[in-house]
Write a protein that holds these residues in place. Structure first.
Motif, short mmCIF file in Angstrom:
data_model
loop_
_atom_site.label_atom_id
_atom_site.label_comp_id
_atom_site.label_asym_id
_atom_site.label_seq_id
_atom_site.Cartn_x
_atom_site.Cartn_y
_atom_site.Cartn_z
N GLU A 128 -2.93 -18.73 -35.77
CA GLU A 128 -3.73 -19.93 -36.08
C GLU A 128 -3.87 -20.81 -34.85
N LEU A 129 -2.76 -21.01 -34.13
CA LEU A 129 -2.80 -21.86 -32.95
C LEU A 129 -3.69 -21.26 -31.86
N LEU A 130 -3.67 -19.94 -31.73
CA LEU A 130 -4.54 -19.30 -30.74
C LEU A 130 -6.00 -19.57 -31.06
N GLY A 131 -6.32 -19.64 -32.34
CA GLY A 131 -7.70 -19.94 -32.75
C GLY A 131 -8.14 -21.33 -32.32
N GLY A 132 -7.20 -22.22 -32.04
CA GLY A 132 -7.52 -23.57 -31.61
C GLY A 132 -7.73 -23.71 -30.11
N LEU A 176 -0.12 -24.66 -26.81
CA LEU A 176 0.61 -23.94 -27.86
C LEU A 176 2.02 -24.51 -28.03
N ARG A 177 2.69 -24.73 -26.91
CA ARG A 177 4.06 -25.27 -26.95
C ARG A 177 4.06 -26.65 -27.60
N GLU A 178 3.10 -27.49 -27.19
CA GLU A 178 3.00 -28.84 -27.74
C GLU A 178 2.77 -28.80 -29.25
N ALA A 179 1.89 -27.92 -29.72
CA ALA A 179 1.61 -27.82 -31.15
C ALA A 179 2.85 -27.35 -31.92
N LEU A 180 3.56 -26.40 -31.37
CA LEU A 180 4.78 -25.90 -32.03
C LEU A 180 5.87 -26.96 -32.05
N LYS A 182 5.42 -30.21 -32.11
CA LYS A 182 5.05 -31.23 -33.10
C LYS A 182 5.46 -30.79 -34.49
N GLU A 183 5.30 -29.51 -34.77
CA GLU A 183 5.66 -29.00 -36.10
C GLU A 183 7.16 -29.04 -36.32
N GLU A 184 7.94 -28.81 -35.26
CA GLU A 184 9.39 -28.79 -35.39
C GLU A 184 9.98 -30.17 -35.61
N SER A 185 9.29 -31.20 -35.11
CA SER A 185 9.85 -32.55 -35.25
C SER A 185 9.41 -33.24 -36.50
#
Length: 185
Positions: A128-132, A176-180, A182-185
């Motif tokens: 999904e993130l790759l699609g962004g 990608l790292r930033e999006a992941l 954000k989800e973890e926090s």
């Protein structure tokens, strides 16, 4: 099939007594899996076999450094194999593989239902993130991580400056790292 505890016991037997039978069992179980893991990264069968053997020889030599509290045997062995693959690439004069090598993200683990579900969720989320990503970033990420091409090969294929390819990869990985995170926090 070795359980994680059985594999850890074998490593500890190798470390304590240089137990050849334990090493033979470990080798029989992991050598074909490590070879397949390396081949999924785009390495030919002969080279993958060489990397697998070198990795397992390193397991024999470094068994005392294994700590079952820090990692599973599978994770430890696949990390050694990945590093051997990187060393081989460097010796061949190819550019170094990025530390964010995605092969480690999708390294095969022991059969465990929770890990399988988590791996599936991670795969779906990364997809999904790759699609962004922008089309320019997505194409270089696909070539670098899924086709296992060097930055130079990508630059030549896309007729782009090497610095542009590296920048696009760095920016995409940052997004990608930033999006992941954000989800973890």
């Amino acid at each position: 099939m070795l359980s994680p505890d059985e594999a850890a016991d074998l490593i500890e037997a190798i470390a304590a007594r240089q137990d050849r039978a334990a090493f033979a069992n470990l080798f029989r179980h992991y050598a074909p899996r490590v070879k397949a893991f390396i081949m999924r990264g785009g390495t030919d069968a002969e080279t993958a076999q060489e990397v697998a053997q070198e990795a397992l020889i390193m397991v024999w030599r470094k068994a005392a450094s294994f700590d079952r509290g820090r990692a599973s045997v599978a994770t430890w062995i696949y990390t050694i194999a990945r590093n051997k693959r990187i060393d081989l690439a460097r010796r061949a004069g190819r550019p170094a593989i990025e530390t964010e090598d995605w092969l480690t993200v999708f390294a095969p683990e022991e059969a465990d239902a929770d890990k399988s579900v988590l791996a599936g969720q991670t795969y779906t989320r990364v997809k999904e993130l790759l699609g962004g990503l922008s089309a320019d970033q997505l194409v270089v990420i696909q070539k670098a991580f899924f086709e296992d091409k060097t930055h130079t090969a990508i630059a030549e294929e896309l007729k782009l400056p090497l610095g542009t390819v590296k920048s696009r990869i760095r920016l995409a990985l940052g997004r990608l790292r930033e999006a992941l995170e954000k989800e973890e926090s």
